[in-house]
Design a protein around this motif. Structure first.
Motif, PDB file in Angstrom:
ATOM      1  N   SER A  71       0.800  -1.231   0.000  1.00  0.00           N
ATOM      2  CA  SER A  71       0.000   0.000   0.000  1.00  0.00           C
ATOM      3  C   SER A  71       0.829   1.276   0.000  1.00  0.00           C
ATOM      4  O   SER A  71       0.275   2.377   0.123  1.00  0.00           O
ATOM      5  CB  SER A  71      -0.941   0.015   1.210  1.00  0.00           C
ATOM      6  OG  SER A  71      -0.183  -0.017   2.419  1.00  0.00           O
ATOM      7  N   VAL A  72       2.143   1.134  -0.112  1.00  0.00           N
ATOM      8  CA  VAL A  72       2.997   2.319  -0.153  1.00  0.00           C
ATOM      9  C   VAL A  72       2.809   3.014  -1.498  1.00  0.00           C
ATOM     10  O   VAL A  72       2.963   2.403  -2.563  1.00  0.00           O
ATOM     11  CB  VAL A  72       4.483   1.940   0.063  1.00  0.00           C
ATOM     12  CG1 VAL A  72       5.361   3.178  -0.063  1.00  0.00           C
ATOM     13  CG2 VAL A  72       4.661   1.279   1.417  1.00  0.00           C
ATOM     14  N   GLY A  73       2.484   4.321  -1.471  1.00  0.00           N
ATOM     15  CA  GLY A  73       2.228   5.052  -2.704  1.00  0.00           C
ATOM     16  C   GLY A  73       0.731   5.130  -2.965  1.00  0.00           C
ATOM     17  O   GLY A  73      -0.094   4.579  -2.238  1.00  0.00           O
ATOM     18  N   SER A  74       0.378   5.809  -4.047  1.00  0.00           N
ATOM     19  CA  SER A  74      -1.038   5.974  -4.367  1.00  0.00           C
ATOM     20  C   SER A  74      -1.605   4.699  -4.968  1.00  0.00           C
ATOM     21  O   SER A  74      -0.894   3.905  -5.591  1.00  0.00           O
ATOM     22  CB  SER A  74      -1.225   7.128  -5.350  1.00  0.00           C
ATOM     23  OG  SER A  74      -0.712   6.789  -6.626  1.00  0.00           O
ATOM     24  N   ALA A  75      -2.898   4.501  -4.785  1.00  0.00           N
ATOM     25  CA  ALA A  75      -3.560   3.327  -5.327  1.00  0.00           C
ATOM     26  C   ALA A  75      -3.461   3.290  -6.846  1.00  0.00           C
ATOM     27  O   ALA A  75      -3.260   2.233  -7.462  1.00  0.00           O
ATOM     28  CB  ALA A  75      -5.023   3.306  -4.881  1.00  0.00           C
ATOM     29  N   GLU A  76      -3.573   4.451  -7.478  1.00  0.00           N
ATOM     30  CA  GLU A  76      -3.497   4.519  -8.941  1.00  0.00           C
ATOM     31  C   GLU A  76      -2.105   4.112  -9.428  1.00  0.00           C
ATOM     32  O   GLU A  76      -1.966   3.353 -10.405  1.00  0.00           O
ATOM     33  CB  GLU A  76      -3.826   5.939  -9.404  1.00  0.00           C
ATOM     34  CG  GLU A  76      -3.824   6.085 -10.919  1.00  0.00           C
ATOM     35  CD  GLU A  76      -4.140   7.514 -11.347  1.00  0.00           C
ATOM     36  OE1 GLU A  76      -4.188   7.764 -12.565  1.00  0.00           O
ATOM     37  OE2 GLU A  76      -4.327   8.381 -10.462  1.00  0.00           O
TER      38      GLU A  76
END
Length: 304
Positions: A242-247
């Motif tokens: 989950s590190v960073g944006s989902a996109e």
């Protein structure tokens, strides 16, 4: 009188030849021309007792006897005289050719008397007994062994290949789940292939879709599954933590799944049976709040 003397010379020469030949062991009678020279000289000596004419006659008689009767020794008793025997010391009773050498009917380089495997096919490598080499010791000669390198003790068929009793494509010595139902997709242990089969050890460089060098070994093992079941429809699913944006993670997982797809199809997997898809961070298997959990969530799976 001369005729009587000539007869005595002839008889004497024959006695000498017979006596020397019977003693064996390298006498002058072993060589035809050496013997002729010696007996010619001896004959001349006998004749010289009478007169010069008799000396010439005696020399001729002696040389003739040497040329005709000497050089006929056959030490190994194979029927070929020593002067022509290219293979002295042939075992008693062994058939030989005109050179005094034993026959090798199958042409494998081992003579018949020592050949424990006659009729070896032409060109086949044999051991000192004339038997075909069996490098992996499975009982099937190299020329017929379609599966060289069989593990010691493994049971094989007539082709030298390990048995696969349940026909799942995994040989018995590696099959941890014998008795698998016919047609069931299995992993490399011969057990049912999980619906979501994680490719443990497939990793990528940081923030990249480039496979690490140690990932190829895992993918090569995965290839065995796909080649064993070429018509099995498999989706290659990519996941991230989950590190960073989902996109961003969605796109990264898609690119990573495609990298795996590209490697597998480039190395023999059936492209028509494969697809790939990225799931980003949407399907975690562990807690993204821990380092260990995030590592577990960054994964690639086979789905079928």
């Amino acid at each position: 009188m001369k005729n009587v003397r000539n007869i005595l010379v002839l008889v004497s020469m024959l006695v000498v030849v017979a006596g020397c030949s019977s003693t064996g062991g390298g006498s002058f009678t072993d060589s035809r021309w050496k013997c002729a020279a010696v007996l010619g000289a001896a004959g001349g000596g006998f004749g010289a007792i009478d007169d010069s004419d008799a000396a010439v006659t005696g020399a001729l008689i002696g040389a003739g006897i040497g040329a005709l009767f000497c050089g006929g020794k056959d030490t190994d008793g194979d029927g070929v005289k020593d002067s022509k025997d290219e293979c002295p010391g042939t075992p008693p009773g062994s058939p030989v050719d005109e050179r005094g050498c034993e026959f090798d009917d199958d042409g494998d380089g081992v003579v018949n008397s020592e050949d424990r495997c006659p009729d070896t096919p032409a060109g086949v490598e044999v051991d000192s007994r004339g038997c075909e080499l069996d490098s992996d010791g499975d009982g099937v000669g190299n020329s017929k062994d379609q599966c060289p390198g069989t593990p010691a003790g493994a049971k094989v068929d007539a082709k030298g290949c390990e048995l696969d009793s349940d026909g799942d494509g995994v040989v018995d010595s590696r099959d941890r789940c014998p008795g698998t139902a016919k047609g069931t997709p299995v992993d490399n242990s011969g057990c049912d292939l999980e619906k979501e089969y994680t490719l443990h050890g497939v990793n990528f460089e940081f923030d990249s879709a480039k496979l690490t060098s140690n990932s190829t070994h895992v993918l090569d093992e995965a290839l065995k599954i796909l080649k064993r079941h070429p018509d099995l429809k498999v989706e290659i699913a990519g996941h991230t933590d989950s590190v960073g944006s989902a996109e961003y993670n969605q796109g990264l997982s898609e690119r990573r799944a495609k990298s795996v797809y590209d490697y597998l199809t480039a190395n023999g997997a059936k492209a028509a049976s494969l697809s790939y898809k990225g799931y980003g961070e949407s399907a975690p298997k562990a807690d993204n709040g821990t380092k260990e959990g995030r590592a577990e969530n960054r994964r690639v799976e086979f789905r079928h």
